[in-house]
Design an enzyme around this catalytic site. Structure first.
Site, PDB file in Angstrom:
ATOM      1  N   CYS A   1      41.362  81.389   1.228  1.00  0.00           N
ATOM      2  CA  CYS A   1      42.713  80.918   1.570  1.00  0.00           C
ATOM      3  C   CYS A   1      43.404  81.826   2.591  1.00  0.00           C
ATOM      4  O   CYS A   1      44.338  81.389   3.257  1.00  0.00           O
ATOM      5  CB  CYS A   1      43.592  80.857   0.333  1.00  0.00           C
ATOM      6  SG  CYS A   1      42.863  80.026  -1.071  1.00  0.00           S
TER       7      CYS A   1
HETATM    8  O1  KQY Z   1      45.421  78.110  -0.248  1.00  0.00           O
HETATM    9  C1  KQY Z   1      46.028  78.611  -1.130  1.00  0.00           C
HETATM   10  N1  KQY Z   1      45.462  78.837  -2.262  1.00  0.00           N
HETATM   11  C2  KQY Z   1      47.447  78.942  -0.899  1.00  0.00           C
HETATM   12  C3  KQY Z   1      48.217  79.207  -2.083  1.00  0.00           C
HETATM   13  C4  KQY Z   1      49.654  79.439  -1.746  1.00  0.00           C
HETATM   14  C5  KQY Z   1      50.324  80.132  -2.820  1.00  0.00           C
HETATM   15  C6  KQY Z   1      51.733  80.472  -2.517  1.00  0.00           C
HETATM   16  N2  KQY Z   1      52.291  81.148  -3.609  1.00  0.00           N
END
Ligand code: KQY
Length: 367
Positions: A356
């Protein structure tokens, strides 16, 4: 906007390559917001530095950083990591950055999806998100890459391609009314075909239990080679993840890819289950409108949220009870890649993991 095209990648002969294709480099964003990252983001900055350092041993890394954090990041990161000043709302470049596409002439362009912080004003994770929404455009400007601007909301972590025409997504995320409420499943499929150059879409149902992205694909199941998928798994029938992974396994078992191949499915046992500790929740600033953090929150922990860079898998290290098992299973799945584990609990506490916070920029050809 002069570099924005009105055509689609498919019309122009471009498609999104697999992550295991050769990369020109990796993009990341330095974490700093204290209402997502505990203790003023200090522990997260150490974790991001470890991830960037691990990737930099294999390919160039660019870290985007706010003006306020520039000197701090410069001191923390090795000189091999390029720093560029960029404003953002947080540090999830997989989701707010561009998805790069390539063509047989080795040209590279970018797809700059609309971004609404995983659900917009009602169900999203923070507001505003306007600076995140500009990250894709800014990266493409810097790289002098032509830009496609699809008229749909989508995050890079919600899509997974094999580079040979196949895409995996979850219904929980792609069909969620908090992304594109006016689009039918058919219209979303058409956009995916147009902008990713895919011909076959494999729909899974739910993502990882309690994933605050509404079930991103990159936490559940990933391609690691043509026809080969790794799937997060648990043997514990009482765990809410059990039914989800079981359902995904059945759907993948019945599916064929764009070339008509059945899929080899490799199960990777999940860590934990892992939960947020009281002292971890207490370190997160409370600001209205941001997803609250509470002690005991079940974390959406998964080893398949790894990043494939040139020659290595950078894998989240999350639980001494399962890390070694994950490393050896991933080595069997990707025998030509080094397996590099990096401590990742601090990234998990922020709501995601190594995949991510990274975004690959393809070379456009195999080196
Ligand atoms: O891609 C992802 N797992 C992003 C998560 C965003 C979390 C924001 N608190």
């Amino acid at each position: 906007m002069s570099r924005t095209l009105s055509t689609t990648p498919t019309q122009d002969g471009f498609r999104m390559p697999a992550e295991w294709g050769n990369h020109a480099g990796t993009w990341m964003i330095w974490p700093e917001r204290p209402d997502n990252w505990r203790n003023g983001a200090k522990p997260a900055q150490i974790a991001f530095t470890q991830v960037a350092t691990a990737i930099a041993a294999y390919e160039p890394v660019t870290m985007c950083v706010s003006p306020a954090q520039y000197l701090n990041a410069r001191h923390a990161l090795p000189v091999s990591v390029r720093l560029v000043e960029m404003t953002s709302n947080d540090s999830w470049i997989r989701d707010c950055g561009p998805s790069f596409v390539t063509n047989p002439n080795h040209e590279v362009r970018g797809v700059d999806w609309r971004f609404n912080a995983w659900g917009g004003l009602q169900e999203g994770l923070y507001s505003p998100w306007d600076q995140d929404d500009l990250v894709g455009e800014k990266v493409l400007e810097m790289e002098r890459a032509l830009r496609y601007a699809p008229p749909i909301v989508l995050e890079g972590g919600s899509i997974e391609v094999d580079g040979e025409g196949t895409l995996m997504v979850t219904m929980q995320c792609l069909l969620n009314k908090n992304r594109n409420p006016d689009l039918s499943k058919e219209a979303i499929e058409a956009a995916l075909r147009d902008y990713l150059g895919v011909t076959k879409i494999i729909w899974l149902d739910q993502g990882v239990f309690n994933d605050e992205t509404d079930g991103h694909e990159d936490n559940l199941a990933r391609f690691v080679a043509p026809g080969r998928v790794v799937l997060t798994w648990t043997d514990d029938h009482e765990d809410p993840q059990y039914e989800i992974s079981q359902d995904a396994f059945l759907r993948l078992s019945k599916a064929v890819d764009a070339h008509g191949r059945a899929l080899e499915i490799i199960k990777i046992h999940q860590p934990g289950p892992l939960f947020m500790k009281g002292e971890e929740a207490a370190g997160v600033d409370i600001i209205d409108g941001t997803e609250p953090r509470t002690a005991g929150l079940r974390l959406a922990a998964s080893y398949v949220n790894f990043y494939m860079c040139n020659g290595a898998l950078i894998v989240p290290e999350l639980d001494p009870g399962f890390d070694a098992h994950a490393a050896s299973a991933l080595k069997l799945a990707c025998p030509n890649h080094d397996i590099v584990m990096v401590p990742a609990r601090e990234i998990l506490l922020g709501g995601g993991n190594i995949h991510c916070i990274t975004q690959q920029q393809p070379m456009g050809f195999e080196a």
